[in-house]
Write a protein that holds these residues in place. Structure first.
Motif, PDB file in Angstrom:
ATOM      1  N   THR A 168       2.338   8.881   5.784  1.00 25.44           N
ATOM      2  CA  THR A 168       1.993  10.297   5.957  1.00 25.44           C
ATOM      3  C   THR A 168       0.992  10.784   4.924  1.00 25.44           C
ATOM      4  O   THR A 168       0.322  11.797   5.151  1.00 25.44           O
ATOM      5  CB  THR A 168       3.264  11.157   5.877  1.00 25.44           C
ATOM      6  OG1 THR A 168       3.940  10.902   4.629  1.00 25.44           O
ATOM      7  CG2 THR A 168       4.223  10.824   7.017  1.00 25.44           C
ATOM      8  N   THR A 169       0.852  10.097   3.796  1.00 23.70           N
ATOM      9  CA  THR A 169      -0.098  10.547   2.770  1.00 23.70           C
ATOM     10  C   THR A 169      -1.541  10.212   3.143  1.00 23.70           C
ATOM     11  O   THR A 169      -2.463  10.895   2.711  1.00 23.70           O
ATOM     12  CB  THR A 169       0.229   9.907   1.417  1.00 23.70           C
ATOM     13  OG1 THR A 169       0.182   8.477   1.550  1.00 23.70           O
ATOM     14  CG2 THR A 169       1.632  10.313   0.966  1.00 23.70           C
ATOM     15  N   THR A 170      -1.731   9.156   3.941  1.00 24.07           N
ATOM     16  CA  THR A 170      -3.084   8.741   4.310  1.00 24.07           C
ATOM     17  C   THR A 170      -3.349   8.839   5.803  1.00 24.07           C
ATOM     18  O   THR A 170      -4.505   8.743   6.227  1.00 24.07           O
ATOM     19  CB  THR A 170      -3.328   7.290   3.856  1.00 24.07           C
ATOM     20  OG1 THR A 170      -2.380   6.423   4.507  1.00 24.07           O
ATOM     21  CG2 THR A 170      -3.174   7.160   2.347  1.00 24.07           C
ATOM     22  N   GLY A 171      -2.308   9.011   6.620  1.00 23.86           N
ATOM     23  CA  GLY A 171      -2.502   9.048   8.064  1.00 23.86           C
ATOM     24  C   GLY A 171      -2.901   7.709   8.644  1.00 23.86           C
ATOM     25  O   GLY A 171      -3.545   7.647   9.681  1.00 23.86           O
ATOM     26  N   THR A 172      -2.500   6.625   7.973  1.00 24.44           N
ATOM     27  CA  THR A 172      -2.839   5.282   8.445  1.00 24.44           C
ATOM     28  C   THR A 172      -1.570   4.470   8.636  1.00 24.44           C
ATOM     29  O   THR A 172      -0.503   4.803   8.117  1.00 24.44           O
ATOM     30  CB  THR A 172      -3.759   4.558   7.450  1.00 24.44           C
ATOM     31  OG1 THR A 172      -3.086   4.441   6.179  1.00 24.44           O
ATOM     32  CG2 THR A 172      -5.056   5.318   7.256  1.00 24.44           C
ATOM     33  N   VAL A 173      -1.706   3.389   9.372  1.00 25.46           N
ATOM     34  CA  VAL A 173      -0.595   2.462   9.582  1.00 25.46           C
ATOM     35  C   VAL A 173      -1.067   1.065   9.189  1.00 25.46           C
ATOM     36  O   VAL A 173      -2.206   0.685   9.448  1.00 25.46           O
ATOM     37  CB  VAL A 173      -0.110   2.490  11.050  1.00 25.46           C
ATOM     38  CG1 VAL A 173      -1.235   2.090  12.003  1.00 25.46           C
ATOM     39  CG2 VAL A 173       1.091   1.580  11.238  1.00 25.46           C
ATOM     40  N   LYS A 174      -0.191   0.311   8.526  1.00 25.25           N
ATOM     41  CA  LYS A 174      -0.545  -1.038   8.118  1.00 25.25           C
ATOM     42  C   LYS A 174      -0.530  -1.971   9.324  1.00 25.25           C
ATOM     43  O   LYS A 174       0.357  -1.889  10.168  1.00 25.25           O
ATOM     44  CB  LYS A 174       0.420  -1.552   7.051  1.00 25.25           C
ATOM     45  CG  LYS A 174       0.217  -0.923   5.681  1.00 25.25           C
ATOM     46  CD  LYS A 174       1.119  -1.557   4.654  1.00 25.25           C
ATOM     47  CE  LYS A 174       0.857  -0.953   3.263  1.00 25.25           C
ATOM     48  NZ  LYS A 174       1.750  -1.565   2.246  1.00 25.25           N
ATOM     49  N   ALA A 175      -1.517  -2.836   9.383  1.00 24.22           N
ATOM     50  CA  ALA A 175      -1.613  -3.825  10.447  1.00 24.22           C
ATOM     51  C   ALA A 175      -1.773  -5.202   9.822  1.00 24.22           C
ATOM     52  O   ALA A 175      -2.190  -5.332   8.669  1.00 24.22           O
ATOM     53  CB  ALA A 175      -2.796  -3.522  11.368  1.00 24.22           C
ATOM     54  N   LYS A 176      -1.425  -6.214  10.596  1.00 21.99           N
ATOM     55  CA  LYS A 176      -1.473  -7.580  10.076  1.00 21.99           C
ATOM     56  C   LYS A 176      -2.148  -8.490  11.094  1.00 21.99           C
ATOM     57  O   LYS A 176      -1.879  -8.419  12.290  1.00 21.99           O
ATOM     58  CB  LYS A 176      -0.062  -8.080   9.780  1.00 21.99           C
ATOM     59  CG  LYS A 176       0.004  -9.496   9.213  1.00 21.99           C
ATOM     60  CD  LYS A 176       1.443  -9.925   8.977  1.00 21.99           C
ATOM     61  CE  LYS A 176       2.046  -9.177   7.795  1.00 21.99           C
ATOM     62  NZ  LYS A 176       3.388  -9.716   7.469  1.00 21.99           N
ATOM     63  N   ALA A 177      -3.034  -9.327  10.582  1.00 22.81           N
ATOM     64  CA  ALA A 177      -3.691 -10.349  11.401  1.00 22.81           C
ATOM     65  C   ALA A 177      -3.375 -11.710  10.813  1.00 22.81           C
ATOM     66  O   ALA A 177      -3.264 -11.857   9.589  1.00 22.81           O
ATOM     67  CB  ALA A 177      -5.195 -10.127  11.442  1.00 22.81           C
ATOM     68  N   ARG A 178      -3.208 -12.687  11.682  1.00 22.31           N
ATOM     69  CA  ARG A 178      -2.935 -14.052  11.223  1.00 22.31           C
ATOM     70  C   ARG A 178      -4.146 -14.925  11.516  1.00 22.31           C
ATOM     71  O   ARG A 178      -4.652 -14.943  12.640  1.00 22.31           O
ATOM     72  CB  ARG A 178      -1.693 -14.608  11.911  1.00 22.31           C
ATOM     73  CG  ARG A 178      -1.277 -15.994  11.427  1.00 22.31           C
ATOM     74  CD  ARG A 178       0.189 -16.233  11.681  1.00 22.31           C
ATOM     75  NE  ARG A 178       1.005 -15.338  10.860  1.00 22.31           N
ATOM     76  CZ  ARG A 178       2.338 -15.314  10.871  1.00 22.31           C
ATOM     77  NH1 ARG A 178       3.000 -16.133  11.665  1.00 22.31           N
ATOM     78  NH2 ARG A 178       3.004 -14.470  10.101  1.00 22.31           N
TER      79      ARG A 178
END
Length: 402
Positions: free
Chosen positions: A269-279
């Motif tokens: 909520t502080t940045t409005g982003t979601v972490k994503a992961k790529a392999r």
């Protein structure tokens, strides 16, 4: 005595002065400019490009961090002196490969002692079972007390329990002997050694003996704006998945290729982003010294480019042709009389060299790509020699090649 001027006359003079100033300013802004144009002011020299139609990749470009799938600080599971370091710092190790040897002699003796105890108790059990058999025969002849028979049965049961404990002790001693050789928990790259020959290690050592990280494949974690969440989720669910390219910090050298893996389960909520992961695949390759090493290292900062979608057959112009103003995004379109006209457009995705135009332009029109500073609606321009309308062909390997 001097007579004062009538007040109405003062007002008339003030208004007349203001009108004169306004007329002069208007002449300078319009008549003066027209006069300068008529006096032979040369048209501005510009470079132009033709509006083309092609495919434009829609990508997400973010900064990511390389994160190993597994990282393990290897500890000794028993106490003892280090007798040998069986690995080279930084080398690739395989699962089960010995890396440190702890003094095994005390545990060999413990195994011998446990085996001796088992042998002794096994012999006692054999004797107790023979006595039990005799008591059972005598009991059938009413030659022994019932209590004596029951006591002997209990003795045999106790000895059988002792034998089970002895066998467990033997198994523990053998396991400790195996533990005296510390092995790699999985295939990966081992780091710097944390102990030396002669060091005394215990299971409670916080630094362990070494750290092993799984590097192939390896994950890259990056953040996505929550506005892109829906489109990425929709495309990630397809059979093809979303291809991901990993580049170095200069965004020039490709380090690895992979696919989008997953999102985190909540938005920051502080940045409005979601972490994503790529392999991505990260095989060890031979370097300048001949030693093999992976291109990606844990905690390395990289640039992530993820292909989300491709827009097919859209109008495309060079990035340099786009201008931004109060009316929004616009371009200068070259007219047949070699003047330019402002055209407001709606921008789409860009590959860094070309930009897709979703509306406002048609294929074959000519836009100013360089030298647009100082131009205005209706300004006269001078086109490059040999380019009556100009043109710019996209090189193979650009957005069309995606």
């Amino acid at each position: 005595m001097r007579r004062s001027r009538p007040r109405w006359l003062v007002y008339v003079l003030v208004i007349a002065g203001l009108l004169a100033v306004a007329l002069v300013a208007r002449w300078l802004a319009t008549g003066g400019a027209a006069k300068n144009a008529k006096a032979g002011r040369p048209p501005a020299a510009v470079a132009v490009a033709s509006v083309e139609v092609g495919d434009m990749p829609e990508t997400v470009n973010e900064i990511g961090t390389v994160t190993p799938i597994d990282t393990a600080t290897v500890h000794s599971q028993l106490s003892g002196y280090v007798m040998g370091i069986l690995f080279k710092e930084g080398q690739m190790v395989t699962q089960g490969q010995p890396i440190v040897q702890v003094d095994q002699r005390p545990y060999d003796l413990a195994l011998a002692q446990a085996q001796g105890t088992l042998a002794k108790d096994s012999s006692t059990l054999v004797s107790a079972k023979l006595d039990l058999k005799r008591y059972q025969t005598l009991s059938l002849q009413d030659s022994v007390a019932r209590q004596t028979l029951d006591t002997q049965r209990a003795t045999v049961g106790q000895l059988e329990g002792t034998i089970a404990a002895d066998r467990a002790a033997v198994g523990t001693a053998r396991l400790n002997i195996q533990y005296s050789t510390i092995k790699a928990p999985f295939t990966g790259r081992i780091g710097l050694k944390q102990v030396s020959v002669g060091s005394y290690v215990t299971p409670s050592d916080t630094s362990g003996v070494a750290v092993v990280t799984r590097i192939d494949p390896i994950d890259v974690v990056f953040s996505l704006p929550q506005a892109d969440l829906a489109s990425v989720q929709r495309k990630a669910g397809t059979a093809q998945g979303l291809p991901v390219t990993i580049l170095d910090q200069d965004n020039k050298t490709v380090l690895a290729h992979g696919k989008f893996s997953t999102f985190d389960n909540q938005i920051d909520t502080t940045t409005g982003t979601v972490k994503a992961k790529a392999r991505v695949a990260n095989p060890a390759t031979a370097g300048a010294t001949g030693e093999k090493a992976p291109l990606l290292f844990p905690n390395q900062f990289v640039n992530v480019t993820m292909l989300v979608d491709t827009l097919h057959q859209v109008t495309i112009v060079p990035v340099s042709a786009l201008r931004h103003g109060a009316q929004g995004d616009f371009v200068f379109v070259v007219q047949p009389d070699k003047t330019v006209k402002i055209r407001v457009v709606r921008m789409g995705p860009s590959d860094g060299v070309h930009t897709a135009i979703l509306s406002g332009l048609s294929k074959g029109e000519t836009v100013v790509s360089e030298g647009a500073d100082g131009l205005d609606d209706g300004s006269a321009v001078r086109l490059p020699e040999g380019k009556g309308k100009g043109g710019s062909h996209r090189k193979q390997g650009g957005a069309d090649a995606q």
